[in-house]
Design an enzyme around this catalytic site. Structure first.
Site, PDB file in Angstrom:
ATOM      1  N   GLY A  33       0.832  -1.207   0.000  1.00 26.41           N
ATOM      2  CA  GLY A  33       0.000   0.000   0.000  1.00 26.41           C
ATOM      3  C   GLY A  33       0.868   1.259   0.000  1.00 26.41           C
ATOM      4  N   HIS A  34       1.908   1.270   0.848  1.00 32.45           N
ATOM      5  CA  HIS A  34       2.822   2.421   0.863  1.00 32.45           C
ATOM      6  C   HIS A  34       3.549   2.546  -0.475  1.00 32.45           C
ATOM      7  CE1 HIS A  34       2.691   1.646   5.346  1.00 32.45           C
ATOM      8  NE2 HIS A  34       2.416   2.922   5.286  1.00 32.45           N
ATOM      9  N   GLY A 147      -3.412   7.747   1.947  1.00 32.19           N
ATOM     10  CA  GLY A 147      -4.276   6.626   1.569  1.00 32.19           C
ATOM     11  C   GLY A 147      -5.706   6.853   2.029  1.00 32.19           C
TER      12      GLY A 147
END
Ligand code: PAF
Length: 292
Positions: A33-34, A147
């Protein structure tokens, strides 16, 4: 990649960085995700621009010292991933570097922080806003990527940028999910094998809630029931709130976000899903639907 631990060195480096400079603030334990946030930052910065990341486990946004102590720390692997992803400037300060022992100025958002995680994690958003404001001052980025999983955080950061006149574009990146639907989070590695097995049921329940055409009250009731059926789950909240426009924090849209936080064992997981605008039944009452 330049890895910096001192504020003075960071300021110097950012002062001479090629613009645009795009920042990805993180607390480390980096995952796919990062990586997606960093790749998005590169797209925005372009080949010539500067991608910067920070890795700092911000002690003042934890409302439990146990949670802070247990937060995963993977400094070496994080640095390697940042290098592989083409990060130009990595800031990895100590808590001592970031906060004076007698620091007494904090940034607090007073409206959007009241519910959801703000209600169950006292002081969390004050700590988050303070550190993000400090990072914005230190990097002076042109844009920063956040996010969508931390939906409330994103809304609060937008509001802070608007209200404190930071000349920074806030970019929302969609929630990244494991193949089985579990929202990616640094906390996932703390899940026991049993908890990890059942954790995807959170997103499945959210998908069913999205497909449910009942009133907000009915949808939330069913969602709560579905979540309670997950073995080992302890509810924190299940709520729906008006979705904030991704373009601007100046008005609310009619579309709604259903946001949940649950504990699986000791690990607190959050997730959310957007309910589109055309949905029948209700959306005008969405702001209050948790009380319905
Ligand atoms: O989302 C996070 O990882 C943190 O809240 C942030 C934005 C890096 C501030 O510490």
């Amino acid at each position: 990649m330049r890895t910096l631990k001192k504020i003075s060195a960071l300021r110097t480096e950012c002062g001479k960085a090629v613009r645009p400079l795009v920042l990805v603030p993180t607390m480390g334990a980096l995952h796919v995700g990062h990586a997606a946030l960093i790749r998005r930052a590169r797209q925005i910065a372009g080949e010539e621009g500067t991608v910067a990341a920070s890795i700092f486990i911000n002690p003042i946004q934890f409302n439990s010292s146990k949670d802070l102590a247990l937060y995963p720390r993977l400094e070496v692997a994080d640095r390697r991933l940042c290098r592989e992803l083409g990060v130009d400037i990595l800031f990895q300060p100590s808590a001592k570097e970031m906060y004076y022992e007698d620091c007494s100025v904090f940034v607090e958002e007073e409206v959007l922080s009241r519910g959801l995680c703000g209600a169950s994690r006292a002081g969390h958003f004050r700590g988050m806003c303070t550190v993000v404001a400090k990072l914005f001052n230190l990097f002076a980025p042109d844009a920063a990527v956040f996010g969508a999983k931390d939906y409330q955080q994103l809304a609060i950061v937008r509001r802070m940028v608007r209200d404190l006149n930071f000349p920074i574009r806030i970019i929302e990146h969609p929630t990244m999910r494991e193949k089985d639907g579990l929202a990616m989070s640094s906390r996932n590695i703390r899940l026991s094998p049993e908890a990890r097995k059942v954790a995807p049921a959170i997103y499945q329940a959210l998908l069913r809630a999205k497909a449910n055409t009942g009133s907000p009250h009915q949808v939330l009731k069913k969602l709560r029931r579905d979540l309670e059926l997950i073995p080992g789950v302890r509810m924190d909240y299940v709520e729906c709130v008006p979705a904030i426009s991704p373009e601007s924090a100046t008005h609310w849209l009619q579309s709604t976000v259903i946001a949940v936080a649950v504990f699986l064992g000791e690990v607190r997981l959050i997730d959310n899903i957007r309910i589109p605008q055309h949905r029948p039944n209700s959306l005008k009452k969405a702001a209050n639907c948790s009380q319905a």
